[in-house]
Design an enzyme around this catalytic site. Structure first.
Site, mmCIF file in Angstrom:
data_model
loop_
_atom_site.group_PDB
_atom_site.id
_atom_site.type_symbol
_atom_site.label_atom_id
_atom_site.label_comp_id
_atom_site.label_asym_id
_atom_site.label_seq_id
_atom_site.Cartn_x
_atom_site.Cartn_y
_atom_site.Cartn_z
ATOM 1 N N GLU A 86 0.999 -1.073 -0.066
ATOM 2 C CA GLU A 86 -0.074 -0.152 -0.026
ATOM 3 C C GLU A 86 0.825 1.221 -0.027
ATOM 4 O OE1 GLU A 86 -1.396 -1.193 4.040
ATOM 5 O OE2 GLU A 86 -2.133 0.842 3.850
ATOM 6 N N CYS A 118 -3.569 -3.133 4.239
ATOM 7 C CA CYS A 118 -2.821 -4.021 4.808
ATOM 8 C C CYS A 118 -3.223 -5.652 4.530
ATOM 9 C CB CYS A 118 -2.805 -3.820 6.521
ATOM 10 S SG CYS A 118 -2.241 -2.420 6.755
ATOM 11 N N HIS A 240 -2.859 -9.187 11.996
ATOM 12 C CA HIS A 240 -2.358 -8.147 11.726
ATOM 13 C C HIS A 240 -1.915 -6.977 12.749
ATOM 14 C CE1 HIS A 240 -1.421 -4.461 9.608
ATOM 15 N NE2 HIS A 240 -2.491 -3.684 9.826
HETATM 16 N N1 CAA Z 1 1.797 3.966 30.318
HETATM 17 C C1 CAA Z 1 1.098 2.696 29.783
HETATM 18 N N2 CAA Z 1 0.169 2.813 28.933
HETATM 19 C C2 CAA Z 1 -0.505 4.001 28.438
HETATM 20 C C3 CAA Z 1 0.298 5.365 28.797
HETATM 21 C C4 CAA Z 1 1.251 5.113 29.840
HETATM 22 N N3 CAA Z 1 1.987 6.225 30.387
HETATM 23 N N4 CAA Z 1 -0.428 6.432 28.537
HETATM 24 C C5 CAA Z 1 -1.382 5.713 27.804
HETATM 25 N N5 CAA Z 1 -1.429 4.453 27.636
HETATM 26 C C6 CAA Z 1 -2.094 3.626 26.999
HETATM 27 C C7 CAA Z 1 -3.536 4.130 26.712
HETATM 28 O O1 CAA Z 1 -4.248 3.583 27.617
HETATM 29 C C8 CAA Z 1 -3.819 3.133 25.392
HETATM 30 O O2 CAA Z 1 -4.066 1.866 25.731
HETATM 31 P P1 CAA Z 1 -5.577 1.184 25.574
HETATM 32 O O3 CAA Z 1 -6.141 1.524 24.115
HETATM 33 O O4 CAA Z 1 -5.396 -0.060 25.848
HETATM 34 O O5 CAA Z 1 -6.330 1.874 26.438
HETATM 35 C C9 CAA Z 1 -2.592 3.163 24.555
HETATM 36 O O6 CAA Z 1 -1.447 3.560 25.426
HETATM 37 C C10 CAA Z 1 -2.500 4.347 23.329
HETATM 38 O O7 CAA Z 1 -3.003 5.371 24.035
HETATM 39 P P2 CAA Z 1 -4.045 6.415 22.934
HETATM 40 O O8 CAA Z 1 -4.978 5.488 22.571
HETATM 41 O O9 CAA Z 1 -4.482 7.634 23.878
HETATM 42 O O10 CAA Z 1 -3.182 6.708 21.830
HETATM 43 P P3 CAA Z 1 -3.356 7.636 20.726
HETATM 44 O O11 CAA Z 1 -4.700 7.934 20.520
HETATM 45 O O12 CAA Z 1 -2.320 8.770 20.906
HETATM 46 O O13 CAA Z 1 -2.871 6.931 19.341
HETATM 47 C C11 CAA Z 1 -3.436 5.172 17.826
HETATM 48 C C12 CAA Z 1 -3.070 5.652 19.188
HETATM 49 C C13 CAA Z 1 -4.696 5.775 17.415
HETATM 50 C C14 CAA Z 1 -3.267 3.728 17.540
HETATM 51 C C15 CAA Z 1 -2.248 5.922 16.729
HETATM 52 O O14 CAA Z 1 -1.108 5.568 17.035
HETATM 53 C C16 CAA Z 1 -2.633 5.848 15.360
HETATM 54 O O15 CAA Z 1 -3.496 6.654 14.862
HETATM 55 N N6 CAA Z 1 -1.877 4.708 14.626
HETATM 56 C C17 CAA Z 1 -2.251 4.590 13.321
HETATM 57 C C18 CAA Z 1 -3.460 3.949 12.880
HETATM 58 C C19 CAA Z 1 -3.493 2.353 13.262
HETATM 59 O O16 CAA Z 1 -2.366 1.907 13.637
HETATM 60 N N7 CAA Z 1 -4.780 1.946 13.540
HETATM 61 C C20 CAA Z 1 -4.715 0.440 13.938
HETATM 62 C C21 CAA Z 1 -6.019 -0.251 13.513
HETATM 63 S S1 CAA Z 1 -5.986 0.078 11.617
HETATM 64 C C22 CAA Z 1 -4.977 -0.918 10.857
HETATM 65 O O17 CAA Z 1 -4.806 -1.765 11.554
HETATM 66 C C23 CAA Z 1 -4.572 -0.939 9.798
HETATM 67 C C24 CAA Z 1 -2.960 -0.539 9.570
HETATM 68 O O18 CAA Z 1 -1.924 -1.089 9.680
HETATM 69 C C25 CAA Z 1 -2.787 1.202 9.865
#
Ligand code: CAA
Length: 399
Positions: A86, A118, A240
């Site tokens: 992709e 993916c 994945h």
């Molecule tokens: N210690 C331990 N854990 C902590 C922490 C700390 N100090 N602070 C936060 N966390 C945890 C949170 O509780 C959360 O865990 P849970 O989901 O289990 O509650 C985790 O860390 C992540 O925190 P956030 O959800 O607040 O993180 P974020 O919103 O800043 O970003 C994300 C996370 C949305 C995945 C972001 O990285 C992102 O957008 N990534 C790209 C998209 C992606 O990967 N999507 C996945 C599904 S889509 C897919 O699979 C296709 C693909 O490959 C893209």
């Protein structure tokens, strides 16, 4: 008319991994982002992410993975190269054509690129199986190769990475038989996509996580409805992994819909071996599920005769659940030390160096650039001239 021989076993005859030259620490990225490192190392389950060198791309990584396979098999049986990505380098020409040339494969080969986020690698595997069922004398080279990048300083930046997995698909495979039942799910959603004019994706991170979980559940339900195995039949599950915690979330969902208590001990027993490589490489989009499979096979006890559940998810979205049945003796085929070496030998870089690599741009005006040697892989992008990419093999291809 000749029918398809359903008794024929088709699957993965050989499998190999390649990744990029550099590694960025998630702790360094967390410092830059001003967040607790635990958010990335524990919350997302990532330690480092691969950063490709400036002369590496999806073609060089795919060729590096595939070279290990063709060095050990009769390449003359390969009639098709399917490259899933992709992060394609061209809107028209298939990256598979460059790889076919770099590997010195016969010109009597079809070479094609496949795309559905993916999920593309799984589609290539399934299409390859169809080709082999039609002509069991042929082998298909399946390549899944991607460089996952997001906007700098965005939440997605913690889920970057890069890798390629090459699989030789054949009749009577030596590694894993592709089981015939698949559960499928497609829905037209906007969780992650990349318009042609953008180099980084648009992403609604939270939505993407919830859609992944929904798609996993629906693909599993379709799998069950079509007479698939019971969940307890599987020795392990590969998901994945955009980040390794995602596999835990998805597996917990699958257990919960069966009324199974998704305690950490159970999740670890089913998943832990599948996350070791992905935790270090990061997301590799189409390759990620197969990196998880390699991680499992390289770390688990002998799984001969056991089934491994595979959940493929591609945003947008398409999901598929299917089983792989491990062939007795498959462990002799594994490249555990070279897989581990490919990850371990990456050069650690500072955040500043990573940013310099991110800022490096190939010319888009038709001018010529000869690239300095940056990576140390078996293949490299040598130059770009008049909008064309020129690759070279850095080592002679073994016969
Ligand atoms: N210690 C331990 N854990 C902590 C922490 C700390 N100090 N602070 C936060 N966390 C945890 C949170 O509780 C959360 O865990 P849970 O989901 O289990 O509650 C985790 O860390 C992540 O925190 P956030 O959800 O607040 O993180 P974020 O919103 O800043 O970003 C994300 C996370 C949305 C995945 C972001 O990285 C992102 O957008 N990534 C790209 C998209 C992606 O990967 N999507 C996945 C599904 S889509 C897919 O699979 C296709 C693909 O490959 C893209």
């Amino acid at each position: 008319m000749e029918g398809i021989d359903v008794a024929l076993t088709v699957g993965i005859h050989d499998i190999a991994l390649a990744t990029g030259h550099y590694a960025l620490s998630l702790e360094d990225l967390a410092e830059r982002h001003g967040v607790d490192p635990g958010k990335y190392t524990v919350g997302l389950g990532q330690t480092t992410q691969t950063v490709p060198a400036t002369d590496e791309d999806i073609v060089t990584m795919a060729a590096a993975a595939a070279k290990q396979i063709i060095a050990e098999h009769d390449a003359g049986d390969i009639r098709t190269v399917l490259l899933a990505t992709e992060t394609g380098i061209d809107q028209s020409k298939a990256a598979a054509v460059y790889v076919q040339d770099l590997l010195g494969l016969s010109s009597s080969t079809r070479a094609v690129e496949l795309k559905q986020a993916c999920y593309g690698g799984t589609s290539a595997l399934q299409f390859a199986a169809g080709l082999v069922h039609r002509d069991p004398e042929q082998r298909v080279l399946v390549l899944a190769s991607d460089i996952a990048t997001y906007d700098v300083d965005s939440a997605g930046e913690a889920t970057q990475g890069a890798a390629a997995v090459a699989m030789l698909v054949s009749a009577d495979p030596a590694v894993a038989v592709l089981e015939p039942t698949s559960g499928l799910y497609t829905a037209n959603v906007q969780d992650f996509w990349r318009p042609n004019y953008r180099s980084t994706p648009m992403v609604d991170g939270k939505l993407s996580v919830s859609l992944y979980l929904e798609a996993a559940e629906q693909a599993w339900k379709d799998y069950e409805a079509r007479g698939g195995r019971a969940i307890e039949d599987f020795a392990a599950f590969c998901y994945h992994q955009p980040f390794t915690k995602m596999a835990y979330k998805a597996h917990a969902r699958l257990l919960e819909i069966h009324g199974i208590d998704a305690q950490m001990a159970r999740l670890d027993a089913d998943l832990a071996h599948t996350t070791s490589y992905n935790r270090l490489i990061g997301n590799s989009y189409t390759a990620s599920l197969y990196v998880a499979l390699l991680s499992l096979l390289d770390h688990a006890e002998d799984l001969s005769g056991r089934s491994v559940g595979m959940l493929s998810y591609g945003s947008g979205c398409v999901a598929e659940f299917f089983g792989l049945s491990m062939v007795p003796g498959y462990r002799q085929r594994l490249r555990t030390s070279s897989n581990q070496d490919a990850i371990a030998r990456r050069e650690s870089i500072s955040y500043e160096r990573y940013r310099a690599i991110r800022d490096f741009e190939l010319p888009e005006d038709g001018s010529s650039t000869v690239l300095e040697v940056d990576g140390a892989g078996g293949f490299r992008l040598r130059a770009v001239t008049e909008h064309s990419r020129m690759y070279e093999a850095c080592h002679p291809i073994q016969a």
